[in-house]
Every structure is written in C-alpha cells, then in structure tokens.
Design an enzyme around this catalytic site. Structure first.
Site, PDB file in Angstrom:
ATOM      1  N   HIS A 129       1.025  -1.551   0.026  1.00 52.58           N
ATOM      2  CA  HIS A 129       0.225   0.144  -0.006  1.00 52.58           C
ATOM      3  C   HIS A 129       0.926   1.306  -0.197  1.00 52.58           C
ATOM      4  O   HIS A 129       2.305   1.398   0.107  1.00 52.58           O
ATOM      5  CB  HIS A 129      -0.838   0.226   1.023  1.00 52.58           C
ATOM      6  CG  HIS A 129      -0.196   0.234   2.759  1.00 52.58           C
ATOM      7  ND1 HIS A 129       0.485  -1.143   2.809  1.00 52.58           N
ATOM      8  CD2 HIS A 129      -0.874   0.742   3.687  1.00 52.58           C
ATOM      9  CE1 HIS A 129       0.596  -0.795   3.934  1.00 52.58           C
ATOM     10  NE2 HIS A 129       0.532   0.722   4.541  1.00 52.58           N
ATOM     11  N   HIS A 136       1.529   4.022   2.104  1.00 56.76           N
ATOM     12  CA  HIS A 136       1.997   5.157   3.119  1.00 56.76           C
ATOM     13  C   HIS A 136       3.484   4.491   3.127  1.00 56.76           C
ATOM     14  O   HIS A 136       3.827   3.497   2.463  1.00 56.76           O
ATOM     15  CB  HIS A 136       1.306   4.325   4.470  1.00 56.76           C
ATOM     16  CG  HIS A 136      -0.046   4.357   4.702  1.00 56.76           C
ATOM     17  ND1 HIS A 136      -0.766   3.455   5.548  1.00 56.76           N
ATOM     18  CD2 HIS A 136      -0.814   5.444   4.686  1.00 56.76           C
ATOM     19  CE1 HIS A 136      -2.430   4.122   6.029  1.00 56.76           C
ATOM     20  NE2 HIS A 136      -2.040   5.325   5.404  1.00 56.76           N
ATOM     21  N   ASP A 155       5.734   4.177   5.130  1.00 53.89           N
ATOM     22  CA  ASP A 155       7.015   3.470   5.463  1.00 53.89           C
ATOM     23  C   ASP A 155       7.018   1.777   4.701  1.00 53.89           C
ATOM     24  O   ASP A 155       7.086   0.971   4.760  1.00 53.89           O
ATOM     25  CB  ASP A 155       6.089   3.150   7.331  1.00 53.89           C
ATOM     26  CG  ASP A 155       4.621   2.765   6.965  1.00 53.89           C
ATOM     27  OD1 ASP A 155       3.884   3.305   6.447  1.00 53.89           O
ATOM     28  OD2 ASP A 155       5.045   1.547   8.440  1.00 53.89           O
ATOM     29  N   HIS A 156       5.844   1.974   3.694  1.00 60.16           N
ATOM     30  CA  HIS A 156       5.952   0.811   3.187  1.00 60.16           C
ATOM     31  C   HIS A 156       6.926   1.538   1.302  1.00 60.16           C
ATOM     32  O   HIS A 156       6.455   0.167   0.517  1.00 60.16           O
ATOM     33  CB  HIS A 156       4.826   0.187   3.187  1.00 60.16           C
ATOM     34  CG  HIS A 156       4.427  -0.320   4.118  1.00 60.16           C
ATOM     35  ND1 HIS A 156       4.448  -1.492   4.878  1.00 60.16           N
ATOM     36  CD2 HIS A 156       4.078   0.534   5.402  1.00 60.16           C
ATOM     37  CE1 HIS A 156       3.875  -1.777   5.222  1.00 60.16           C
ATOM     38  NE2 HIS A 156       3.713  -0.466   6.538  1.00 60.16           N
ATOM     39  N   HIS A 195      -7.143  -2.316   5.619  1.00 61.82           N
ATOM     40  CA  HIS A 195      -6.329  -1.374   6.360  1.00 61.82           C
ATOM     41  C   HIS A 195      -7.594   0.402   5.803  1.00 61.82           C
ATOM     42  O   HIS A 195      -8.092  -0.576   5.165  1.00 61.82           O
ATOM     43  CB  HIS A 195      -5.109  -1.531   5.345  1.00 61.82           C
ATOM     44  CG  HIS A 195      -4.107  -0.380   5.991  1.00 61.82           C
ATOM     45  ND1 HIS A 195      -4.173  -0.681   7.655  1.00 61.82           N
ATOM     46  CD2 HIS A 195      -3.144   0.546   5.952  1.00 61.82           C
ATOM     47  CE1 HIS A 195      -3.448   0.437   8.406  1.00 61.82           C
ATOM     48  NE2 HIS A 195      -2.796   0.622   6.806  1.00 61.82           N
ATOM     49  N   ASP A 221      -0.896  -3.798   6.051  1.00 56.43           N
ATOM     50  CA  ASP A 221      -0.883  -3.588   7.574  1.00 56.43           C
ATOM     51  C   ASP A 221      -2.265  -3.929   7.519  1.00 56.43           C
ATOM     52  O   ASP A 221      -3.010  -4.157   6.216  1.00 56.43           O
ATOM     53  CB  ASP A 221      -1.209  -1.837   8.176  1.00 56.43           C
ATOM     54  CG  ASP A 221       0.535  -1.727   7.764  1.00 56.43           C
ATOM     55  OD1 ASP A 221       1.239  -2.635   6.766  1.00 56.43           O
ATOM     56  OD2 ASP A 221       0.207  -0.199   8.467  1.00 56.43           O
ATOM     57  N   HIS A 256       5.706  -4.846  12.044  1.00 54.74           N
ATOM     58  CA  HIS A 256       4.910  -3.792  12.234  1.00 54.74           C
ATOM     59  C   HIS A 256       4.883  -3.502  13.451  1.00 54.74           C
ATOM     60  O   HIS A 256       3.724  -2.999  13.463  1.00 54.74           O
ATOM     61  CB  HIS A 256       4.087  -3.924  10.713  1.00 54.74           C
ATOM     62  CG  HIS A 256       3.560  -2.995  10.271  1.00 54.74           C
ATOM     63  ND1 HIS A 256       2.153  -2.062  11.079  1.00 54.74           N
ATOM     64  CD2 HIS A 256       4.210  -1.637   9.281  1.00 54.74           C
ATOM     65  CE1 HIS A 256       2.334  -0.970  10.656  1.00 54.74           C
ATOM     66  NE2 HIS A 256       3.140  -1.327   9.281  1.00 54.74           N
TER      67      HIS A 256
END
Lengths: 307, 307
Positions: free
Chosen positions: A63, A65, A67-68, A143, A213, A271
C-alpha cells in the site's frame, strides 16, 4: 528442502528510527530475489546487508503509506545510475505509476531500462506472476487505504530419479528427463515400468504469505489456507485492541488467531508500534493462539530448510 | 562572535551508500535550525545525530533530483506522526508542491499542521525570507534541471552598551534599549552624548551561501560576493572537467576559482562523486585557487566562531 529464504530489512511501523526501520523484505524464491515493500532507506540497508539487490526484478508494494513505499523512488533511480538493463516490474496499488512517473519527470531522470507497472485493483484476488519456479498471487487486506497482501509459492521441481532402479530395468538415459517429468518408461524387456517405481517425489516446496497492514479480518484465512509461513502484522498488543481496530491494524493475539484459522506452519509477527520497548510480549500473546510464532527483526533471516 | 553553526548531514552525489549519504545540511541561524536539501534517509540521520529537528520551520530544496529531495516526503509525514502543530515552510523548484501533495493524497496522509509551499521560478534572484535575526535569498545555479542556490545572512544584533560610560554621564537606564538600538542620549548635565561614545558595534554577523549542484558559472560570484562561507559542489577533480561540464557539475579547481572571484572567507567543498576513494586531492586542487578550503564530511560541524 525448499529453496526459499526471507530476510527482513525493516519491520517497524510508521516513523523510521535508527534501530527500527520501516517495512521491507527480500524473499529469495526460485533462485530469484524479490522485494516486498520498500520503506525509506531500504536501498542503504540492502547495501549494508550486502544483498545483491541489482538482481531484483519484481517489487511488490502492499500500500502507499510512506513507511512501505518512500524508498522506492530512490531505488528506481539508483538502478538507473548503476547502468541497469534488465527489466523491473512493480506491483502495487493504483496511483503508484503516477507517483513514480511524476518524481522521475520532475528530476528529468528518465529510466534507461524497461520499467513495468502492474497496478492492483482494490479487493482483488488474482495471480500476478507465474515465473520460473514460483507463482505470486495477491489478496485483499483491510486497512485505511487500498492494501493488498501477497502469496508466494514455489513450484514443484522435477521428480527425483532412482538411477539404480532405472539401470536395473535397462532403461536408456535418453528417457531420464521425461521420467523426472513424470512419464512411465519402457524396460529393455518391453514391460512398462510405472513412474512411481522409478522416482521419488520432488523436493518439498515452500510458500509465504505477506500481510501488512491489516485489521483483524476473518476472511483472510480463506486466501492463505495451508501456507507454510505467514507474516502478519501485529502493530499492538491486545490491551490496545480498540486502537488497533480504529487504525486498521491488528494485535498479536489477533495475528495468532489468523495463523491458527489458516492452518499455517509458522507465524512471523512484524510491523511493531514504536510505543513498545520490549517485543517479547508479542510472541507470548500470539502463542496463546498459535504456538509456532516468531518475531521479525531488522536483518533477521528465516529459511524453509526444515521442510 | 556570530551564532551560526552548520552541520553536514550528507555531502555525496547520486546513489546513497552507507558511508556516503546524499545531500542534506542543518544550518542554525538566528537561534533557528533550517534544513537545506533532504536526500533519502535524512530523517534517520537527524535522529542519529540527535538534532532537535522538530524545531525546523524552513526547508530549502535546491532542485528535484532524488539525492537532494527523496527524504522530504518521509520527513513531512514524520512531523505529522509526531503531532506537529507549528507551521512548516518549504522552498523549492516548481513541481515540489504537486509531488508532495500527490504522495500525501495517495497515502491519505493529511497533514494536521500548516504546510506552506514557496515555489521558486527558475533563474530568479529574490529575497525568500526575512525572519527574526536572519534573511534568506535565492539565486540561480546552472544544472541540468531548474536549480537554485540559497544565501543566508544573520542580521546585526543590538549595539553593545558600555554601562560604565553611560553611568559616568548620569544617563537613566530607561534609555539603554534606545541607545543599544543606535540612539544618542542626553546626559544629566543636558549635553548630548553621541552613540559612538556609549556603545561598541554589535557582534559580527555570519553569512553562508549554498551552491549545489552547478556547472562552473562565472556569473555566480556576483550573487554571493563577500559571503563569509561558501559551500560549492565539487563533484569531480579537474581531470574530469569535460565530464563535469557535460553533467552540469563543477571540479574542485572550478570551485576554488568561484571562491576567489567571490572574495569569500572560507570555502567548503562537497557533493563528491563516488568514483573517488580519497578526497584529499579535492582540497589540494581547490587550494591552487583558494587557500582556506575545507572538505565537507557527513556529520561534520562548521561554526563561525572566529568572526
């Protein structure tokens, strides 16, 4: 023995910190490394861990976001600077192509190797890739933004020939490849020798599901049933179950429930939220539901050798 | 003594490597830290160096190549996760707002603090900021994409009062602030005492020009003449002058020529190519033109204490 190997590059949620890197993993499968998620700084960690990352041809982004995902533009640029020629395939949510293309355009940094985007529809469950030696499927996660999980399966290799049995029947070596592929064979005396007499089954194959997530999702086991190893996010302990539900995340206990319901062999938790100083409680909590639980850690390696 | 302090976060060109971080610097000026460029991994380095980076209110991006810019989306997101409330101002080339806005939109990561973009026209020479204690101007650099340099100047503080002189003339303390601001004063006997008798000049002020990346540009000294400290890129040694010109970069010798022509006090070289194992030749080469040359290094601190 299966040939898979997983190295965690980072397994911490949200803000990258020095000893808590954002999500990224390298999975070796079918003699190929693939990259799963790519948080900021991933390319530096790939170098630090001395991974041969230029061999990566497939990148899967769960996805969008940061941090990914915020390490991806830099990695793509670095491949160009290193003179890459082999193609690169990127699988991720809708919008990933627009984002990368805009960043390359602003920097007038045109890529000199084939770059292919495969944008995923939210909520789909499809085969993404049938490569030499392995397949990759995607499945939906729950998510706050469109998020997909990925399921990697090694394909069975050739059956193992018993050469002493083949020789005892006077079978020509010219037939050995066909026999390894599953065919029966004709003996010197004209009899048909069944394949099962001449061979053993191929080496066991590994499989891996990546779920990060996601909120606790009772439909998830249906997508990954029987997978050998499941990576499932556990951002919180169950004392924070309400916060987990509100933010589209899971607790360690919920991850254990999913592992048990999906009848997997091994659960890896990751995570983790930065609010926890010690992670041992995560394992203990998940083990209330599923015993064979391990904790991800930045740099840690998991293999499938025990298959 | 001037109150400026510069810490190099990264000073290497192109591909980030473990011990060769991409461009980023923190300049403390007027008791405020500002960030200059923001390559990938900058936020992790700010933490590692224990810089109080949440105090940063102004970020200056010279151009939109990844090694100067790909750490910005993550830093903006981290400020949100840390509960930032104070405004953040970002100065950079046209397109920077579109890029950041798209990335935030894809992640549905709406910022909960005031985020202001100040997009710079290519080739302009303007005052960007007149803040408490300092000013910032921009000026054009010559690179492959629109690129701007930045010129930071401390503003003079108050003049230094000589209290024993003021007392000897019987001047009321009520006038001290006005005197420090430059006013003359009336003595107890009615005479006018000139300000120069009552005060010394304020502390010397520092100034700093940031030039990365740029080809050798004879017009550059006109924009930065007399600045105390000049950071000028030196991607190559002069044996690679043709490559430097072709790629819009400078050699160490050319950086030295600019420093001499601009009559600066100190030259800092940076943005070194990864092809060089040792950097000492860069200093020696620049010193053929300008003696007070220093080399940037990741984490290194420069101050203006000798002013």
């Amino acid at each position: 023995m299966a040939g898979m190997r997983l190295q965690i590059i980072g397994c911490h949620s949200a803000t990258p910190r020095l000893l808590a890197r954002p999500s990224a993993q390298v999975l070796e499968i079918g003699n190929s490394p693939v990259l799963i998620d790519c948080g900021e700084g991933t390319q530096m960690e790939l170098r630090r861990l001395r991974l041969k990352f230029t061999r990566i041809e497939h990148i899967f982004i769960s996805h969008l976001h940061g941090d990914h995902f915020f390490g991806l533009p830099g990695l793509i640029s670095t491949f160009r600077l290193l003179g890459r020629e082999r193609p690169l395939h990127i699988y991720g949510p809708k919008g990933i192509k627009e984002a990368i293309t805009l960043l390359l355009k602003l920097g007038e940094s045109w890529i000199n190797y084939p770059l292919h985007f495969h944008e995923l529809e939210q909520g789909t469950s499809d085969t993404l890739l049938e490569a030499k030696g392995f397949t990759v499927k995607t499945f939906p996660l729950k998510h706050r933004v469109p998020t997909q999980g990925f399921l990697f399966r090694e394909l069975p290799g050739l059956r193992k020939l018993k050469p002493e049995v083949a020789e005892s029947h006077g079978i020509s070596r010219a037939y050995y490849l066909k026999i390894k592929q599953g065919a029966d064979a004709i003996a010197a005396d004209g009899r048909t020798i069944p394949n099962a007499v001449l061979t053993e089954p191929p080496a066991a194959t590994g499989s891996y599901a990546y779920c990060s997530d996601t909120a606790f999702d009772p439909e998830l086991p249906g997508h990954i049933r029987g997978v050998h190893t499941l990576y499932h996010e556990a951002t919180f302990l169950h004392t924070e179950a309400a916060l987990a539900a509100k933010t589209g995340h899971s607790t360690a206990l919920e991850a254990g429930k999913i592992a048990r319901a999906a009848e997997v062999n091994r659960l890896i938790l990751g995570h983790f939220s930065s609010r926890y100083n010690s992670l041992d409680s995560f394992r203990k909590e998940a083990q209330q539901e599923f015993l064979n639980t391990e904790l991800a850690a930045d740099g840690k390696v998991f293999d499938w050798a025990e298959l």
